[in-house]
Design an enzyme around this catalytic site. Structure first.
Site, PDB file in Angstrom:
ATOM      1  N   CYS A  72       4.036   3.197  -2.797  1.00 27.81           N
ATOM      2  CA  CYS A  72       5.054   3.374  -3.983  1.00 27.81           C
ATOM      3  C   CYS A  72       4.256   3.471  -5.432  1.00 27.81           C
ATOM      4  O   CYS A  72       4.838   3.350  -6.321  1.00 27.81           O
ATOM      5  CB  CYS A  72       6.032   2.181  -3.918  1.00 27.81           C
ATOM      6  SG  CYS A  72       7.186   2.108  -2.658  1.00 27.81           S
ATOM      7  N   GLU A  73       2.813   3.544  -5.540  1.00 27.45           N
ATOM      8  CA  GLU A  73       2.273   3.677  -6.651  1.00 27.45           C
ATOM      9  C   GLU A  73       2.742   4.920  -7.302  1.00 27.45           C
ATOM     10  O   GLU A  73       2.985   4.637  -8.615  1.00 27.45           O
ATOM     11  CB  GLU A  73       0.522   3.781  -6.450  1.00 27.45           C
ATOM     12  CG  GLU A  73       0.105   5.129  -5.842  1.00 27.45           C
ATOM     13  CD  GLU A  73       0.704   5.162  -4.207  1.00 27.45           C
ATOM     14  OE1 GLU A  73       0.507   6.426  -3.875  1.00 27.45           O
ATOM     15  OE2 GLU A  73       0.937   4.132  -3.748  1.00 27.45           O
ATOM     16  N   ASP A  74       3.254   5.941  -6.923  1.00 27.52           N
ATOM     17  CA  ASP A  74       3.845   7.122  -7.332  1.00 27.52           C
ATOM     18  C   ASP A  74       5.053   6.837  -8.026  1.00 27.52           C
ATOM     19  O   ASP A  74       5.411   7.191  -9.294  1.00 27.52           O
ATOM     20  CB  ASP A  74       3.995   8.199  -6.579  1.00 27.52           C
ATOM     21  CG  ASP A  74       4.604   8.016  -5.426  1.00 27.52           C
ATOM     22  OD1 ASP A  74       4.794   6.830  -4.892  1.00 27.52           O
ATOM     23  OD2 ASP A  74       5.833   8.847  -4.866  1.00 27.52           O
ATOM     24  N   ARG A 105       0.749  -1.287  -0.007  1.00 25.63           N
ATOM     25  CA  ARG A 105      -0.118  -0.182  -0.120  1.00 25.63           C
ATOM     26  C   ARG A 105       0.948   1.122  -0.197  1.00 25.63           C
ATOM     27  O   ARG A 105       0.810   2.208   0.698  1.00 25.63           O
ATOM     28  CB  ARG A 105      -0.882  -0.130   1.266  1.00 25.63           C
ATOM     29  CG  ARG A 105      -1.934  -1.078   1.055  1.00 25.63           C
ATOM     30  CD  ARG A 105      -3.021  -1.318   1.945  1.00 25.63           C
ATOM     31  NE  ARG A 105      -2.904  -0.368   3.109  1.00 25.63           N
ATOM     32  CZ  ARG A 105      -3.891  -0.204   4.178  1.00 25.63           C
ATOM     33  NH1 ARG A 105      -4.915  -0.686   3.977  1.00 25.63           N
ATOM     34  NH2 ARG A 105      -3.636   0.603   5.015  1.00 25.63           N
TER      35      ARG A 105
END
Length: 130
Positions: free
Chosen positions: A30-32, A28
């Site tokens: 490190c999506e960026d 949940r």
């Protein structure tokens, strides 16, 4: 972050990103960073910093103990946060077999200061102002 709309589709639908998306879902976080991998893989370019002053009334630093104190909350205030993000970069590199991220000095403006808005002395001001 500004990006091309087709990068959103690639982030969500590229099957080669499936293992990396699983890391994002698991942690949940490190999506960026993964989106930066997508943009760099597609463009071959480094990032470009575009400046401006944004009023962010929802900045969690506004929830300090007093009007003159900025609170440290959220993921980035945790001691292990930055190590975790470094681990994401290493894991994405391993899973995708490429390191497209580039160190870059590209800027549209010469100087960028704090972007958050904090409450100080009863007023909302930019957090980097005294």
């Amino acid at each position: 972050m500004l990006l091309r709309a087709d990068y959103l589709h690639k982030y969500s639908c590229w099957t080669k990103l499936t293992p990396a998306r699983a890391v994002v879902d698991r942690d949940r976080n490190c999506e960026d960073i993964l989106m930066n991998f997508v943009a760099a893989m597609e463009s071959g370019e480094g990032p470009l910093l575009v400046g401006g002053r944004v009023r962010d009334y929802g900045d969690p630093r506004n929830r300090g103990k007093g009007e003159t104190e900025i609170g440290r909350v959220g993921l980035s205030s945790r001691k292990e946060h930055w190590e975790s993000r470094g681990n994401c970069i290493t894991e994405f590199h391993r899973l995708l077999g490429v390191m497209p991220l580039r160190y870059s000095y590209g800027k549209v403006v010469g100087q960028i200061g704090e972007q958050g808005v904090c409450r100080k002395a009863g007023k909302l001001v930019l957090c980097d102002q005294d």
